[in-house]
Design an enzyme around this catalytic site. Structure first.
Site, PDB file in Angstrom:
ATOM      1  N   ASN A  44       0.863  -1.176   0.000  1.00  0.00           N
ATOM      2  CA  ASN A  44       0.000   0.000   0.000  1.00  0.00           C
ATOM      3  C   ASN A  44       0.903   1.230   0.000  1.00  0.00           C
ATOM      4  O   ASN A  44       1.527   1.531   1.010  1.00  0.00           O
ATOM      5  CB  ASN A  44      -0.901  -0.040   1.246  1.00  0.00           C
ATOM      6  CG  ASN A  44      -1.769   1.191   1.371  1.00  0.00           C
ATOM      7  OD1 ASN A  44      -1.827   2.032   0.473  1.00  0.00           O
ATOM      8  ND2 ASN A  44      -2.455   1.297   2.505  1.00  0.00           N
ATOM      9  N   TRP A  45       0.942   1.900  -1.139  1.00  0.00           N
ATOM     10  CA  TRP A  45       1.881   3.027  -1.271  1.00  0.00           C
ATOM     11  C   TRP A  45       1.350   4.310  -0.642  1.00  0.00           C
ATOM     12  O   TRP A  45       2.069   5.311  -0.594  1.00  0.00           O
ATOM     13  CB  TRP A  45       2.226   3.249  -2.753  1.00  0.00           C
ATOM     14  CG  TRP A  45       2.979   2.102  -3.376  1.00  0.00           C
ATOM     15  CD1 TRP A  45       3.385   0.948  -2.751  1.00  0.00           C
ATOM     16  CD2 TRP A  45       3.414   1.987  -4.738  1.00  0.00           C
ATOM     17  NE1 TRP A  45       4.043   0.132  -3.647  1.00  0.00           N
ATOM     18  CE2 TRP A  45       4.082   0.747  -4.878  1.00  0.00           C
ATOM     19  CE3 TRP A  45       3.301   2.805  -5.857  1.00  0.00           C
ATOM     20  CZ2 TRP A  45       4.630   0.318  -6.082  1.00  0.00           C
ATOM     21  CZ3 TRP A  45       3.843   2.380  -7.063  1.00  0.00           C
ATOM     22  CH2 TRP A  45       4.515   1.150  -7.174  1.00  0.00           C
ATOM     23  N   LYS A  46       0.087   4.318  -0.254  1.00  0.00           N
ATOM     24  CA  LYS A  46      -0.519   5.484   0.418  1.00  0.00           C
ATOM     25  C   LYS A  46      -0.262   6.761  -0.384  1.00  0.00           C
ATOM     26  O   LYS A  46      -0.250   6.723  -1.617  1.00  0.00           O
ATOM     27  CB  LYS A  46      -0.014   5.571   1.865  1.00  0.00           C
ATOM     28  CG  LYS A  46      -0.209   4.247   2.631  1.00  0.00           C
ATOM     29  CD  LYS A  46       0.069   4.348   4.108  1.00  0.00           C
ATOM     30  CE  LYS A  46      -0.115   2.986   4.758  1.00  0.00           C
ATOM     31  NZ  LYS A  46       0.046   3.021   6.217  1.00  0.00           N
ATOM     32  N   HIS A  68      -9.330   0.990   5.189  1.00  0.00           N
ATOM     33  CA  HIS A  68      -8.045   1.231   5.847  1.00  0.00           C
ATOM     34  C   HIS A  68      -8.247   2.159   7.052  1.00  0.00           C
ATOM     35  O   HIS A  68      -9.048   3.091   6.996  1.00  0.00           O
ATOM     36  CB  HIS A  68      -7.039   1.840   4.866  1.00  0.00           C
ATOM     37  CG  HIS A  68      -5.644   1.764   5.387  1.00  0.00           C
ATOM     38  ND1 HIS A  68      -5.173   2.640   6.339  1.00  0.00           N
ATOM     39  CD2 HIS A  68      -4.636   0.898   5.149  1.00  0.00           C
ATOM     40  CE1 HIS A  68      -3.926   2.301   6.641  1.00  0.00           C
ATOM     41  NE2 HIS A  68      -3.584   1.246   5.945  1.00  0.00           N
ATOM     42  N   GLU A  91      -6.591   4.533   8.113  1.00  0.00           N
ATOM     43  CA  GLU A  91      -6.378   5.956   7.824  1.00  0.00           C
ATOM     44  C   GLU A  91      -7.627   6.561   7.184  1.00  0.00           C
ATOM     45  O   GLU A  91      -7.949   7.724   7.423  1.00  0.00           O
ATOM     46  CB  GLU A  91      -5.136   6.109   6.928  1.00  0.00           C
ATOM     47  CG  GLU A  91      -3.866   5.805   7.715  1.00  0.00           C
ATOM     48  CD  GLU A  91      -2.739   5.186   6.914  1.00  0.00           C
ATOM     49  OE1 GLU A  91      -2.751   5.253   5.675  1.00  0.00           O
ATOM     50  OE2 GLU A  91      -1.831   4.612   7.555  1.00  0.00           O
ATOM     51  N   GLU A 101      -5.108  -5.115  10.563  1.00  0.00           N
ATOM     52  CA  GLU A 101      -4.060  -4.119  10.768  1.00  0.00           C
ATOM     53  C   GLU A 101      -4.312  -3.401  12.098  1.00  0.00           C
ATOM     54  O   GLU A 101      -5.082  -2.422  12.141  1.00  0.00           O
ATOM     55  CB  GLU A 101      -4.064  -3.090   9.634  1.00  0.00           C
ATOM     56  CG  GLU A 101      -3.789  -3.684   8.273  1.00  0.00           C
ATOM     57  CD  GLU A 101      -3.231  -2.640   7.305  1.00  0.00           C
ATOM     58  OE1 GLU A 101      -2.130  -2.862   6.792  1.00  0.00           O
ATOM     59  OE2 GLU A 101      -3.881  -1.597   7.102  1.00  0.00           O
ATOM     60  N   GLY A 148       2.872   2.021  10.883  1.00  0.00           N
ATOM     61  CA  GLY A 148       3.819   3.122  10.757  1.00  0.00           C
ATOM     62  C   GLY A 148       4.533   3.474  12.044  1.00  0.00           C
ATOM     63  O   GLY A 148       5.189   4.516  12.147  1.00  0.00           O
ATOM     64  N   SER A 169       3.810  -2.417  10.263  1.00  0.00           N
ATOM     65  CA  SER A 169       5.260  -2.461  10.468  1.00  0.00           C
ATOM     66  C   SER A 169       5.886  -3.804  10.101  1.00  0.00           C
ATOM     67  O   SER A 169       6.839  -4.249  10.755  1.00  0.00           O
ATOM     68  CB  SER A 169       5.617  -2.062  11.912  1.00  0.00           C
ATOM     69  OG  SER A 169       5.212  -0.728  12.172  1.00  0.00           O
ATOM     70  N   GLY A 182       3.091  -1.255   4.264  1.00  0.00           N
ATOM     71  CA  GLY A 182       3.119   0.179   3.999  1.00  0.00           C
ATOM     72  C   GLY A 182       4.533   0.639   3.682  1.00  0.00           C
ATOM     73  O   GLY A 182       5.023   0.505   2.562  1.00  0.00           O
ATOM     74  N   GLY A 183       5.214   1.169   4.678  1.00  0.00           N
ATOM     75  CA  GLY A 183       6.526   1.778   4.477  1.00  0.00           C
ATOM     76  C   GLY A 183       7.512   0.914   3.720  1.00  0.00           C
ATOM     77  O   GLY A 183       8.190   1.382   2.786  1.00  0.00           O
TER      78      GLY A 183
HETATM   79  P1  13P Z   1       3.318   0.123   7.689  1.00  0.00           P
HETATM   80  O1  13P Z   1       3.830  -1.144   7.073  1.00  0.00           O
HETATM   81  O2  13P Z   1       4.038   1.353   7.229  1.00  0.00           O
HETATM   82  O3  13P Z   1       3.188   0.019   9.170  1.00  0.00           O
HETATM   83  O4  13P Z   1       1.808   0.318   7.122  1.00  0.00           O
HETATM   84  C1  13P Z   1       0.918  -0.740   7.175  1.00  0.00           C
HETATM   85  C2  13P Z   1      -0.298  -0.352   6.431  1.00  0.00           C
HETATM   86  O5  13P Z   1      -1.026   0.526   6.838  1.00  0.00           O
HETATM   87  C3  13P Z   1      -0.582  -1.044   5.169  1.00  0.00           C
HETATM   88  O6  13P Z   1      -1.854  -0.735   4.707  1.00  0.00           O
END
Ligand code: 13P
Length: 249
Positions: free
Chosen positions: A9-11, A94, A96, A166, A172, A212, A233-234
């Protein structure tokens, strides 16, 4: 045997040039077997990503979608728009989007319903906040999120559903759920699905862990029997890290 999936997920990251560079780096990593690999660029780069990954086994998926198929919803993206550019899977729910864009369980139920009615795969995200876990309320929160958004589905709709647990406190933050915490929750989730929809559907649904996940911890998390992959994510923004995670499955 149910699918294994690693999705990135590149957000809100990567402009057009950076998107092309990351895609080139991913393609240079070569092939993978026994796992579906997906990436979710931001919406304006989806068509570009589909074209650039055309000759690759990496699938491009959306980060969000509106529940209406068309109409006066400025700034939104519909299921038909995604499918018309070759995107057949979308992340919904998600944390967020829930936290910063007021996505409610009710709206998510509508989004999921629209998606499955159009043969769109859904990577459905859910998970508890830190206070919920501290109050030992995490199972109830997760159960509520699943019941409200997914338990009105028809059994036949479940072939379009991928679950992504999640925990918000692990996104994050560098803090992951321990493999045991992930397994405990995933087994709980699978059991809920079994009670509501039967053992066969529960056995077939992929349940991803997100929060993470890094090359250093992926293998241990993925080794748990009810963890069928990850939503990253990251670490998905770096081709080396992302492929290290892909290969650790
Ligand atoms: P991180 O891997 O950066 O913690 O993010 C997870 C995430 O929200 C994937 O959708």
């Amino acid at each position: 045997m149910r699918k294994k999936i690693v999705a990135g997920n590149w957000k809100l990251n990567n402009n057009q040039q950076e998107t092309t560079a990351l895609i080139s780096a991913l393609k240079a990593k070569g092939s993978f077997t026994g796992v579906e690999v997906k990436v979710a660029p931001t919406s304006i780069h989806l068509a570009q990503a589909v074209a650039e990954l055309n000759d690759s086994a990496i699938e491009v998926i959306g980060q969000n979608m509106h529940q209406a198929t068309h109409g006066a919803f400025t700034g939104e993206i519909s299921v038909g728009m995604l499918q018309s550019i070759g995107v057949n899977s979308v992340i919904l729910g998600h944390s967020e989007r829930r936290a910063y864009f007021n996505e409610t369980d009710e709206a998510l139920a509508q989004k999921v319903s629209t998606a499955v009615d159009h043969d769109m795969e859904v990577v459905f995200c859910f998970g508890e906040e830190l206070e919920d876990r501290k109050a030992d309320n995490h199972f109830a929160v997760v159960e509520g999120q699943l019941r409200k958004a997914l338990f009105g589905l028809n059994p036949t709709d479940w072939k379009y559903i991928v679950l992504a647990y999640e925990p918000v406190w692990a996104i994050g933050t560098g803090e992951t759920a321990s493999p045991e915490q992930a397994q405990e929750m995933h087994a709980f989730i699978r059991n809920l699905v079994a009670e509501a929809f039967g053992a066969a559907i529960a056995e077939n649904v992929a349940i991803l862990y997100g929060g993470s996940v890094k090359p250093a911890n992926a293998q241990e998390i993925f080794s748990k029997p009810d963890v069928d992959g990850g939503l990253i994510g990251g670490a998905a923004l770096n081709a080396d890290d992302f492929f290290a995670i892909v290969h650790s499955i």
